[in-house]
Design a protein around this motif. Sequence first.
Motif, mmCIF file in Angstrom:
data_model
loop_
_atom_site.group_PDB
_atom_site.id
_atom_site.type_symbol
_atom_site.label_atom_id
_atom_site.label_comp_id
_atom_site.label_asym_id
_atom_site.label_seq_id
_atom_site.Cartn_x
_atom_site.Cartn_y
_atom_site.Cartn_z
ATOM 1 N N SER A 26 0.842 -1.190 0.000
ATOM 2 C CA SER A 26 0.000 0.000 0.000
ATOM 3 C C SER A 26 0.877 1.239 0.000
ATOM 4 C CB SER A 26 -0.916 0.002 1.227
ATOM 5 O OG SER A 26 -0.142 0.022 2.410
ATOM 6 N N PHE A 27 0.245 2.363 -0.186
ATOM 7 C CA PHE A 27 0.950 3.630 -0.086
ATOM 8 C C PHE A 27 0.596 4.265 1.252
ATOM 9 C CE2 PHE A 27 1.398 3.090 -4.610
ATOM 10 C CZ PHE A 27 2.622 3.663 -4.872
ATOM 11 N N ALA A 28 1.471 5.138 1.724
ATOM 12 C CA ALA A 28 1.219 5.842 2.977
ATOM 13 C C ALA A 28 -0.093 6.611 2.854
ATOM 14 C CB ALA A 28 2.371 6.791 3.293
ATOM 15 N N ARG A 29 -0.780 6.773 3.961
ATOM 16 C CA ARG A 29 -2.097 7.405 3.963
ATOM 17 C C ARG A 29 -2.050 8.814 3.378
ATOM 18 N NH1 ARG A 29 -6.814 6.139 6.628
ATOM 19 N NH2 ARG A 29 -5.751 4.448 7.679
ATOM 20 N N GLU A 30 -0.988 9.546 3.638
ATOM 21 C CA GLU A 30 -0.885 10.926 3.174
ATOM 22 C C GLU A 30 -0.207 11.042 1.806
ATOM 23 O OE1 GLU A 30 2.697 9.833 5.480
ATOM 24 O OE2 GLU A 30 0.589 9.796 6.006
ATOM 25 N N ALA A 31 -0.002 9.934 1.113
ATOM 26 C CA ALA A 31 0.683 9.946 -0.175
ATOM 27 C C ALA A 31 -0.176 10.626 -1.238
ATOM 28 C CB ALA A 31 1.020 8.521 -0.607
ATOM 29 N N GLY A 32 0.480 11.432 -2.046
ATOM 30 C CA GLY A 32 -0.195 12.122 -3.133
ATOM 31 C C GLY A 32 0.313 11.629 -4.476
ATOM 32 N N LEU A 33 -0.089 12.316 -5.522
ATOM 33 C CA LEU A 33 0.293 11.920 -6.869
ATOM 34 C C LEU A 33 1.805 11.947 -7.048
ATOM 35 C CD1 LEU A 33 -0.502 11.156 -9.756
ATOM 36 C CD2 LEU A 33 -0.688 13.596 -10.256
ATOM 37 N N LEU A 34 2.466 12.933 -6.480
ATOM 38 C CA LEU A 34 3.919 13.012 -6.596
ATOM 39 C C LEU A 34 4.597 11.808 -5.941
ATOM 40 C CD1 LEU A 34 6.323 14.665 -7.587
ATOM 41 C CD2 LEU A 34 6.339 15.793 -5.358
ATOM 42 N N ASP A 35 4.069 11.359 -4.807
ATOM 43 C CA ASP A 35 4.627 10.171 -4.144
ATOM 44 C C ASP A 35 4.459 8.920 -5.002
ATOM 45 O OD1 ASP A 35 5.437 11.495 -1.774
ATOM 46 O OD2 ASP A 35 3.352 11.506 -1.092
ATOM 47 N N TYR A 36 3.315 8.821 -5.685
ATOM 48 C CA TYR A 36 3.090 7.699 -6.591
ATOM 49 C C TYR A 36 4.081 7.745 -7.752
ATOM 50 C CZ TYR A 36 -1.358 6.495 -4.364
ATOM 51 O OH TYR A 36 -2.313 6.104 -3.478
ATOM 52 N N LEU A 37 4.286 8.936 -8.312
ATOM 53 C CA LEU A 37 5.222 9.079 -9.432
ATOM 54 C C LEU A 37 6.658 8.798 -9.001
ATOM 55 C CD1 LEU A 37 3.725 12.213 -11.203
ATOM 56 C CD2 LEU A 37 3.734 9.863 -12.048
ATOM 57 N N VAL A 38 7.026 9.249 -7.809
ATOM 58 C CA VAL A 38 8.378 8.972 -7.300
ATOM 59 C C VAL A 38 8.567 7.471 -7.106
ATOM 60 C CG1 VAL A 38 9.879 9.244 -5.285
ATOM 61 C CG2 VAL A 38 8.763 11.235 -6.278
ATOM 62 N N ALA A 39 7.568 6.806 -6.559
ATOM 63 C CA ALA A 39 7.666 5.356 -6.364
ATOM 64 C C ALA A 39 7.782 4.637 -7.710
ATOM 65 C CB ALA A 39 6.464 4.843 -5.584
ATOM 66 N N GLY A 40 7.036 5.081 -8.706
ATOM 67 C CA GLY A 40 7.130 4.488 -10.038
ATOM 68 C C GLY A 40 8.496 4.716 -10.659
ATOM 69 N N ALA A 41 9.059 5.931 -10.462
ATOM 70 C CA ALA A 41 10.386 6.232 -10.998
ATOM 71 C C ALA A 41 11.466 5.412 -10.296
ATOM 72 C CB ALA A 41 10.674 7.723 -10.863
ATOM 73 N N VAL A 42 11.372 5.304 -8.969
ATOM 74 C CA VAL A 42 12.359 4.519 -8.219
ATOM 75 C C VAL A 42 12.245 3.046 -8.590
ATOM 76 C CG1 VAL A 42 13.053 3.792 -5.898
ATOM 77 C CG2 VAL A 42 12.530 6.185 -6.347
ATOM 78 N N TRP A 43 11.024 2.542 -8.785
ATOM 79 C CA TRP A 43 10.826 1.154 -9.203
ATOM 80 C C TRP A 43 11.487 0.919 -10.562
ATOM 81 C CZ3 TRP A 43 9.948 -3.585 -7.796
ATOM 82 C CH2 TRP A 43 9.495 -4.527 -8.720
ATOM 83 N N GLY A 44 11.294 1.850 -11.490
ATOM 84 C CA GLY A 44 11.906 1.723 -12.809
ATOM 85 C C GLY A 44 13.422 1.770 -12.744
ATOM 86 N N LEU A 45 13.973 2.681 -11.960
ATOM 87 C CA LEU A 45 15.428 2.771 -11.816
ATOM 88 C C LEU A 45 16.005 1.526 -11.146
ATOM 89 C CD1 LEU A 45 16.016 6.490 -10.807
ATOM 90 C CD2 LEU A 45 16.814 5.329 -12.862
#
Length: 115
Positions: A26-45
């Motif tokens: 899951s994502f943290a309760r206070e996670a926003g769109l930027l947090d989702y994009l950062v997680a996607g970028a880190v996953w890709g890297l």
Amino acid sequence: MRGLLARLFLNTLALWVVSLVYPGVSFAREAGLLDYLVAGAVWGLANALLRPILLFLTLPLNLLTLGLFTLVVNGMVLYLVAQATALEVDGFAGALVGALILSLASLFLTWLLRD
């Protein structure tokens, strides 16, 4: 550039789908769109840089298990990504199941959104 943005979108979308489907990721309760994009970028890297190194180091185990150890490597990478981002994983077992679902979701989304 278009391919890079498309891959970032697919990674982010796949992580979001996994967080909806599987309660162990899951994502943290206070996670926003930027947090989702950062997680996607880190996953890709992590998949581009870290995963090949881990697969090379675990090649003997991968050969002995006929490739099934790749799932463990994917779980390790997901667990490490969760440590660095707003993504939350319930232990290593949660990371293993999450990595399996993430692989399937990414495969399906790539197939669905292919050119």
